[in-house]
Design a protein around this motif. Sequence first.
Motif, PDB file in Angstrom:
ATOM      1  N   VAL A  57       0.848  -1.186   0.000  1.00 28.32           N
ATOM      2  CA  VAL A  57       0.000   0.000   0.000  1.00 28.32           C
ATOM      3  C   VAL A  57       0.882   1.234   0.000  1.00 28.32           C
ATOM      4  N   SER A  58       0.677   2.134  -0.923  1.00 28.59           N
ATOM      5  CA  SER A  58       1.440   3.385  -0.849  1.00 28.59           C
ATOM      6  C   SER A  58       0.581   4.438  -0.157  1.00 28.59           C
ATOM      7  N   LEU A  59       1.248   5.166   0.740  1.00 27.21           N
ATOM      8  CA  LEU A  59       0.539   6.175   1.531  1.00 27.21           C
ATOM      9  C   LEU A  59       1.095   7.546   1.194  1.00 27.21           C
ATOM     10  N   ASP A  60       0.252   8.571   1.318  1.00 28.03           N
ATOM     11  CA  ASP A  60       0.781   9.924   1.127  1.00 28.03           C
ATOM     12  C   ASP A  60       1.379  10.434   2.440  1.00 28.03           C
ATOM     13  N   ALA A  61       1.842  11.677   2.432  1.00 25.11           N
ATOM     14  CA  ALA A  61       2.595  12.191   3.576  1.00 25.11           C
ATOM     15  C   ALA A  61       1.772  12.179   4.860  1.00 25.11           C
ATOM     16  N   ARG A  62       0.443  12.188   4.712  1.00 25.27           N
ATOM     17  CA  ARG A  62      -0.389  12.204   5.909  1.00 25.27           C
ATOM     18  C   ARG A  62      -0.953  10.817   6.232  1.00 25.27           C
ATOM     19  N   GLY A  63      -0.443   9.813   5.534  1.00 19.42           N
ATOM     20  CA  GLY A  63      -0.839   8.447   5.871  1.00 19.42           C
ATOM     21  C   GLY A  63      -2.138   8.010   5.230  1.00 19.42           C
ATOM     22  N   ARG A  64      -2.546   8.701   4.166  1.00 19.38           N
ATOM     23  CA  ARG A  64      -3.751   8.263   3.464  1.00 19.38           C
ATOM     24  C   ARG A  64      -3.358   7.368   2.288  1.00 19.38           C
ATOM     25  N   VAL A  65      -4.232   6.405   2.012  1.00 14.59           N
ATOM     26  CA  VAL A  65      -3.922   5.462   0.934  1.00 14.59           C
ATOM     27  C   VAL A  65      -3.877   6.226  -0.386  1.00 14.59           C
ATOM     28  N   GLU A  66      -2.748   6.101  -1.059  1.00 20.24           N
ATOM     29  CA  GLU A  66      -2.527   6.954  -2.226  1.00 20.24           C
ATOM     30  C   GLU A  66      -3.095   6.334  -3.495  1.00 20.24           C
ATOM     31  N   SER A  67      -2.986   5.016  -3.613  1.00 18.07           N
ATOM     32  CA  SER A  67      -3.575   4.383  -4.791  1.00 18.07           C
ATOM     33  C   SER A  67      -3.927   2.931  -4.482  1.00 18.07           C
ATOM     34  N   TRP A  68      -4.769   2.384  -5.303  1.00 19.16           N
ATOM     35  CA  TRP A  68      -5.234   1.008  -5.085  1.00 19.16           C
ATOM     36  C   TRP A  68      -4.445   0.064  -5.990  1.00 19.16           C
ATOM     37  N   ASN A  69      -4.220  -1.166  -5.556  1.00 19.23           N
ATOM     38  CA  ASN A  69      -3.710  -2.190  -6.462  1.00 19.23           C
ATOM     39  C   ASN A  69      -4.339  -3.522  -6.101  1.00 19.23           C
ATOM     40  N   GLU A  70      -4.058  -4.528  -6.887  1.00 18.65           N
ATOM     41  CA  GLU A  70      -4.719  -5.820  -6.699  1.00 18.65           C
ATOM     42  C   GLU A  70      -4.428  -6.455  -5.344  1.00 18.65           C
ATOM     43  N   SER A  71      -3.197  -6.262  -4.868  1.00 16.18           N
ATOM     44  CA  SER A  71      -2.842  -6.918  -3.599  1.00 16.18           C
ATOM     45  C   SER A  71      -3.697  -6.385  -2.452  1.00 16.18           C
ATOM     46  N   ILE A  72      -4.069  -5.121  -2.518  1.00 13.19           N
ATOM     47  CA  ILE A  72      -4.955  -4.554  -1.484  1.00 13.19           C
ATOM     48  C   ILE A  72      -6.311  -5.251  -1.540  1.00 13.19           C
ATOM     49  N   GLY A  73      -6.811  -5.422  -2.758  1.00 16.89           N
ATOM     50  CA  GLY A  73      -8.085  -6.107  -2.934  1.00 16.89           C
ATOM     51  C   GLY A  73      -8.023  -7.525  -2.403  1.00 16.89           C
ATOM     52  N   ARG A  74      -6.920  -8.206  -2.689  1.00 17.05           N
ATOM     53  CA  ARG A  74      -6.791  -9.603  -2.300  1.00 17.05           C
ATOM     54  C   ARG A  74      -6.768  -9.771  -0.777  1.00 17.05           C
ATOM     55  N   VAL A  75      -5.961  -8.952  -0.106  1.00 19.14           N
ATOM     56  CA  VAL A  75      -5.770  -9.124   1.341  1.00 19.14           C
ATOM     57  C   VAL A  75      -6.923  -8.512   2.139  1.00 19.14           C
ATOM     58  N   THR A  76      -7.423  -7.370   1.696  1.00 23.44           N
ATOM     59  CA  THR A  76      -8.401  -6.655   2.535  1.00 23.44           C
ATOM     60  C   THR A  76      -9.820  -6.666   1.959  1.00 23.44           C
ATOM     61  N   GLY A  77      -9.952  -6.985   0.682  1.00 24.00           N
ATOM     62  CA  GLY A  77     -11.276  -7.027   0.086  1.00 24.00           C
ATOM     63  C   GLY A  77     -11.811  -5.663  -0.347  1.00 24.00           C
ATOM     64  N   TYR A  78     -11.068  -4.604  -0.083  1.00 25.41           N
ATOM     65  CA  TYR A  78     -11.540  -3.263  -0.464  1.00 25.41           C
ATOM     66  C   TYR A  78     -11.324  -3.022  -1.955  1.00 25.41           C
ATOM     67  N   ASP A  79     -12.260  -2.314  -2.584  1.00 25.31           N
ATOM     68  CA  ASP A  79     -12.003  -1.892  -3.957  1.00 25.31           C
ATOM     69  C   ASP A  79     -11.441  -0.473  -3.961  1.00 25.31           C
ATOM     70  N   ALA A  80     -11.068  -0.018  -5.121  1.00 32.59           N
ATOM     71  CA  ALA A  80     -10.327   1.245  -5.228  1.00 32.59           C
ATOM     72  C   ALA A  80     -11.091   2.413  -4.612  1.00 32.59           C
ATOM     73  N   SER A  81     -12.374   2.491  -4.892  1.00 35.70           N
ATOM     74  CA  SER A  81     -13.114   3.671  -4.428  1.00 35.70           C
ATOM     75  C   SER A  81     -13.218   3.709  -2.904  1.00 35.70           C
ATOM     76  N   ALA A  82     -13.134   2.533  -2.272  1.00 38.96           N
ATOM     77  CA  ALA A  82     -13.309   2.490  -0.812  1.00 38.96           C
ATOM     78  C   ALA A  82     -12.036   2.847  -0.063  1.00 38.96           C
ATOM     79  N   VAL A  83     -10.870   2.724  -0.694  1.00 40.75           N
ATOM     80  CA  VAL A  83      -9.631   2.964   0.058  1.00 40.75           C
ATOM     81  C   VAL A  83      -8.928   4.263  -0.331  1.00 40.75           C
ATOM     82  N   LYS A  84      -9.102   4.693  -1.552  1.00 38.72           N
ATOM     83  CA  LYS A  84      -8.299   5.832  -2.005  1.00 38.72           C
ATOM     84  C   LYS A  84      -8.588   7.075  -1.175  1.00 38.72           C
ATOM     85  N   GLY A  85      -7.531   7.685  -0.648  1.00 42.40           N
ATOM     86  CA  GLY A  85      -7.687   8.894   0.153  1.00 42.40           C
ATOM     87  C   GLY A  85      -8.080   8.637   1.594  1.00 42.40           C
ATOM     88  N   GLN A  86      -8.307   7.374   1.937  1.00 43.73           N
ATOM     89  CA  GLN A  86      -8.673   7.052   3.324  1.00 43.73           C
ATOM     90  C   GLN A  86      -7.414   6.899   4.196  1.00 43.73           C
TER      91      GLN A  86
END
Lengths: 452, 128
Positions: free
Chosen positions: A153-182
Amino acid sequence: MNEPSPWPDAQEYEALLQFLYMAPVGLVQIAADGTILMLNPLSAQLLMPLSADGALNNMFDALASVAPDLRQLCARFDASHGQICDATRIYLHANDQDSGPHVLSLSLLKLDASRLMAVLTDITLQDKRERQLRKTDAWLNAIITNIADYALVSLDARGRVESWNESIGRVTGYDASAVKGQPYALFYPAGATTPEQQTDRLREADENGWVVDEGLRTRSDGSQFWGSSMISPLPGRSAPDPASNEVGDHEPAYCMILRDISDKRDISENLRKATYCDHLTGLSNRRAFFEAAEVELARRKKAVRPVSLIILDADHFKAINDRYGHPAGDAVLCHLAATMRAVCRQVDVLARIGGEEFAVILPSVELSGAWAVAERLRAQIHAAPARFEQQAISYSVSIGVAVMDDTLTGFDDLIKRADQALYAAKRAGRNQVACWDADSLQLPVQQTRTAP
Amino acid sequence: MTAPDDILFDHPGLAALLDTMDDHALDALNFGVIGFDAHNLVRRYNRFESHAAGLGMERVLNHDLFTVVAPCMNNFLVAQRFADARQHAVALDETIDYVLTLRMRPTKVKLRLLAAGGPWSYVLVHRL
């Protein structure tokens, strides 16, 4: 010529005396009830500062405030002789005062029905070194463990998820819209972390190059797994400027590797429990409590935020033991611990710090918030009695609450304040919550908790 | 000159008086005297204390007070008070209840801690 005397001559006797005087470990011989029969100087050096009454008549009494179970431990030892405990660690106080020992090691050997030998050693430095080693171990574990799967998972300077990739989906089940910027806290169970703690981890990663944190994580469907997160700053990035909110926004600044290590959980949990848990209640023990306090206060120093402390004590606990027996008393303590777990957040540190004395460290909670938690605790315990063998045992708790401020030099001072508040709650009739307050709580210095 | 019999454990301004007394006079006192220098090396040790501890002078003199002679006092109750007084260059005259381990037996005593700027600091031991 005279035959050689079977008795040591004066010189030899003196040499033996001095050998014991100078021994760099504490040696104490006690009777079965703890009465001190003999002791060497180093044990007096270690015990005198702990003795509440300034006397050294009884070793169990001298250590009562820091090792409340000692008397019971010895009483429960049935064999006619043998080792009762081997290098048990006794945590005296928080590690924030520079002078004097913080951690003692105690070994107890039963010689016969009426005599025990105790060996006491100051292992403050050893304990410190081991903690450093454990940190390194955690790092190695995070790298070399066989893992079920991992998300990058890549995070921005404030610790928000910067972008989605498949491994995030695989391990956590989240899709891109649910994690980006969170914030990355998205993967933590509710109440398991605070925004301040999340920022702390980023700062720690900046300073050390990495930070590892193991614990429960949640998937998008609410299910949980045991995970390890390692965060490291991405190379080639300029140091963060805390003054600016804009710096690095929306650019990858950290890499977080989130692993599902559920397979390993049993092993690391067992190890953790053996070291950090109170055996009866499963809450943190004194060791875990003081270590957590040190971490929390160090974080507070870097970025000021409130840290509150609750100390609670079961009222008339001795009477409960006397009336219902020790197993029932134990059931009451477990009930109290379970109530604490139900009321407090996961990020709070719940500990048993004495026989019937418990404490909660509440990160990022102001005094008023801590008071509310304490009041909920008190009310729930008052409302729902403990049960032991079909018997309902009603009891109550008195609670003292204090918050860290800059006039205090360390955690021991905070404990003192919470203790004073606790004492005020007891004096006001028990089954109460009292907050430490410089104006209203004018307690004379000697009125700490040595009462009845 | 005050006769040793008249010098009591709680005599006011005792440090200055002890500085002027010779070993013989110290031996006549009915309380223990341990005098030590700025490096904590024991320089004075009287008969009373020698008997109580069971140690001859030669085993004690010129040894470190807090590691060799009386490790039981090496904590914030005693050693730290001398260190603090030295660091802040202030006089120390405090009497505390303490437990010594004379011949490994817990022994209740009063300790008088004296540092008055003279060449030696003193721990005086009064057995209760």
